[in-house]
Design a protein around this motif. Sequence first.
Motif, mmCIF file in Angstrom:
data_model
loop_
_atom_site.group_PDB
_atom_site.id
_atom_site.type_symbol
_atom_site.label_atom_id
_atom_site.label_comp_id
_atom_site.label_asym_id
_atom_site.label_seq_id
_atom_site.Cartn_x
_atom_site.Cartn_y
_atom_site.Cartn_z
ATOM 1 N N LEU A 64 0.988 -1.276 0.108
ATOM 2 C CA LEU A 64 -0.347 0.562 0.344
ATOM 3 C C LEU A 64 0.361 1.560 0.147
ATOM 4 N N SER A 65 1.832 1.302 0.619
ATOM 5 C CA SER A 65 3.123 2.353 0.314
ATOM 6 C C SER A 65 3.437 2.629 -0.846
ATOM 7 N N SER A 66 3.603 1.645 -1.034
ATOM 8 C CA SER A 66 4.278 1.410 -3.094
ATOM 9 C C SER A 66 3.092 2.577 -3.965
ATOM 10 N N LEU A 67 1.782 2.216 -3.572
ATOM 11 C CA LEU A 67 0.757 2.496 -4.646
ATOM 12 C C LEU A 67 0.653 4.050 -3.593
ATOM 13 N N ILE A 68 0.243 4.097 -3.342
ATOM 14 C CA ILE A 68 0.477 5.589 -2.501
ATOM 15 C C ILE A 68 1.497 6.805 -2.524
ATOM 16 N N GLY A 69 2.058 5.601 -3.017
ATOM 17 C CA GLY A 69 3.741 7.016 -3.874
ATOM 18 C C GLY A 69 3.560 7.131 -5.072
ATOM 19 N N VAL A 70 3.471 5.607 -5.814
ATOM 20 C CA VAL A 70 3.185 6.117 -7.327
ATOM 21 C C VAL A 70 1.960 6.832 -7.321
ATOM 22 N N SER A 71 0.833 6.978 -6.575
ATOM 23 C CA SER A 71 -0.383 8.429 -7.133
ATOM 24 C C SER A 71 0.099 9.526 -7.127
ATOM 25 N N ILE A 94 7.966 5.673 -17.017
ATOM 26 C CA ILE A 94 9.085 5.093 -15.717
ATOM 27 C C ILE A 94 9.524 5.849 -14.270
ATOM 28 N N LEU A 95 9.536 6.264 -14.899
ATOM 29 C CA LEU A 95 9.923 7.421 -13.072
ATOM 30 C C LEU A 95 9.157 7.679 -12.369
ATOM 31 N N GLY A 96 7.682 7.941 -12.309
ATOM 32 C CA GLY A 96 6.006 7.563 -12.103
ATOM 33 C C GLY A 96 6.072 6.504 -11.288
ATOM 34 N N PHE A 97 6.090 5.327 -11.827
ATOM 35 C CA PHE A 97 6.068 3.860 -11.285
ATOM 36 C C PHE A 97 7.051 3.636 -10.492
ATOM 37 N N LEU A 98 8.407 3.739 -11.052
ATOM 38 C CA LEU A 98 10.032 3.934 -10.681
ATOM 39 C C LEU A 98 10.274 3.929 -8.763
ATOM 40 N N GLY A 99 9.531 5.338 -8.955
ATOM 41 C CA GLY A 99 10.517 6.295 -8.359
ATOM 42 C C GLY A 99 9.500 6.409 -7.190
ATOM 43 N N GLY A 100 8.100 5.906 -7.413
ATOM 44 C CA GLY A 100 6.885 6.075 -6.350
ATOM 45 C C GLY A 100 6.648 4.865 -6.093
ATOM 46 N N ILE A 101 7.419 4.020 -5.734
ATOM 47 C CA ILE A 101 8.155 3.042 -5.320
ATOM 48 C C ILE A 101 8.840 3.138 -3.583
ATOM 49 N N PRO A 102 9.455 4.009 -3.747
ATOM 50 C CA PRO A 102 10.951 4.587 -2.372
ATOM 51 C C PRO A 102 10.296 6.257 -2.350
ATOM 52 N N LEU A 103 9.142 6.544 -3.084
ATOM 53 C CA LEU A 103 8.553 7.771 -2.240
ATOM 54 C C LEU A 103 7.733 7.210 -1.683
ATOM 55 N N GLY A 104 7.127 6.315 -1.632
ATOM 56 C CA GLY A 104 6.098 5.551 -0.993
ATOM 57 C C GLY A 104 6.507 5.779 0.309
ATOM 58 N N ILE A 105 7.093 5.126 0.764
ATOM 59 C CA ILE A 105 7.833 4.441 2.402
ATOM 60 C C ILE A 105 8.358 5.642 2.574
ATOM 61 N N PHE A 106 9.457 6.608 1.727
ATOM 62 C CA PHE A 106 9.760 7.594 2.486
ATOM 63 C C PHE A 106 8.604 8.480 2.907
ATOM 64 N N LEU A 107 7.178 8.704 2.684
ATOM 65 C CA LEU A 107 6.356 9.704 2.336
ATOM 66 C C LEU A 107 6.174 8.815 3.910
ATOM 67 N N VAL A 108 6.212 7.654 4.292
ATOM 68 C CA VAL A 108 4.501 6.988 5.204
ATOM 69 C C VAL A 108 6.623 7.005 6.575
ATOM 70 N N LEU A 109 7.665 7.007 6.196
ATOM 71 C CA LEU A 109 8.506 7.482 7.486
ATOM 72 C C LEU A 109 8.655 8.701 7.774
ATOM 73 N N ILE A 110 8.426 9.885 6.979
ATOM 74 C CA ILE A 110 8.137 11.030 7.592
ATOM 75 C C ILE A 110 6.981 11.435 8.716
ATOM 76 N N ILE A 111 6.280 11.279 7.865
ATOM 77 C CA ILE A 111 5.053 11.088 8.639
ATOM 78 C C ILE A 111 4.753 10.920 9.206
ATOM 79 N N THR A 112 5.408 9.405 9.566
ATOM 80 C CA THR A 112 4.624 8.952 10.935
ATOM 81 C C THR A 112 5.834 9.087 11.853
ATOM 82 N N VAL A 113 7.285 9.884 11.856
ATOM 83 C CA VAL A 113 8.369 10.256 12.578
ATOM 84 C C VAL A 113 7.539 11.589 12.737
ATOM 85 N N ILE A 114 6.894 12.485 11.721
ATOM 86 C CA ILE A 114 6.285 13.686 12.273
ATOM 87 C C ILE A 114 5.227 14.102 12.936
#
Length: 233
Positions: A64-71, A94-114
């Motif tokens: 789900l984190s990956s899908l959120i990042g891609v979206s 390519i950038l949207g799907f491949l970049g979205g996966i790490p972005l989603g994990i990073f997004l969840v990490l950042i908002i969780t910590v904050i």
Amino acid sequence: MINCPVCHSDNDELEIVCKSCRGFLQTKVDNINLFETLWGLIENPLKAFKNIALARTKNYIIFLSSLIGVSFLFLFFGIDKSADTIDGVASLFILGFLGGIPLGIFLVLIITVITFLVAKIFKHRISLRNIAVVIIYSAIPFVYDLVFLLPLKLLAFGISYFESSPSLTLINPTVHYIILSIEALLLIWFLYLFVASIKVLFSLKYPKSFVIAFIALSFTSGTIWLSIKLMLP
């Protein structure tokens, strides 16, 4: 609050055993049932978030984190009109799907910590793991945007959806305004789910939950937007 049947002490909603007498309060959910949870987020979000937090196995977190990042990345491409600067349709996707996966994990990490730090300021404590999984499920509206709205955008506008010209209102104004309306509703739903998730996690009233959610989202949005801008060519 949960009242202990043994010593009658008040406990937080997510406690399994009483903090005073260690008496049994409630059972953990073994696994998160994805489809039941998705329906629960519509029918009874507070109950759904409680079940998510109590689950022993936190299912579907990476998926789900990956899908959120891609979206989120494709939403950014549409707002920023990134096709004007990214060379080629293939590169954009390519950038949207491949970049979205790490972005989603990073997004969840950042908002969780904050969220964790903001809640700590207000003297509320809960595990980072529970914050992360509840936040992920509160962002389900972004998954719906990816699965249902992105194909509609591409069918109606093609690559023009990610370009600054011609204007989408000139190509198909009716579909454009329908998409904007649906996206606005999904955004409102996400904001409600996020506030509700804070309420469940920290056993708060809605006003205080809203304050914590607003601060956490404000810091997170700025951080993520800057990160995407630095990532793009």
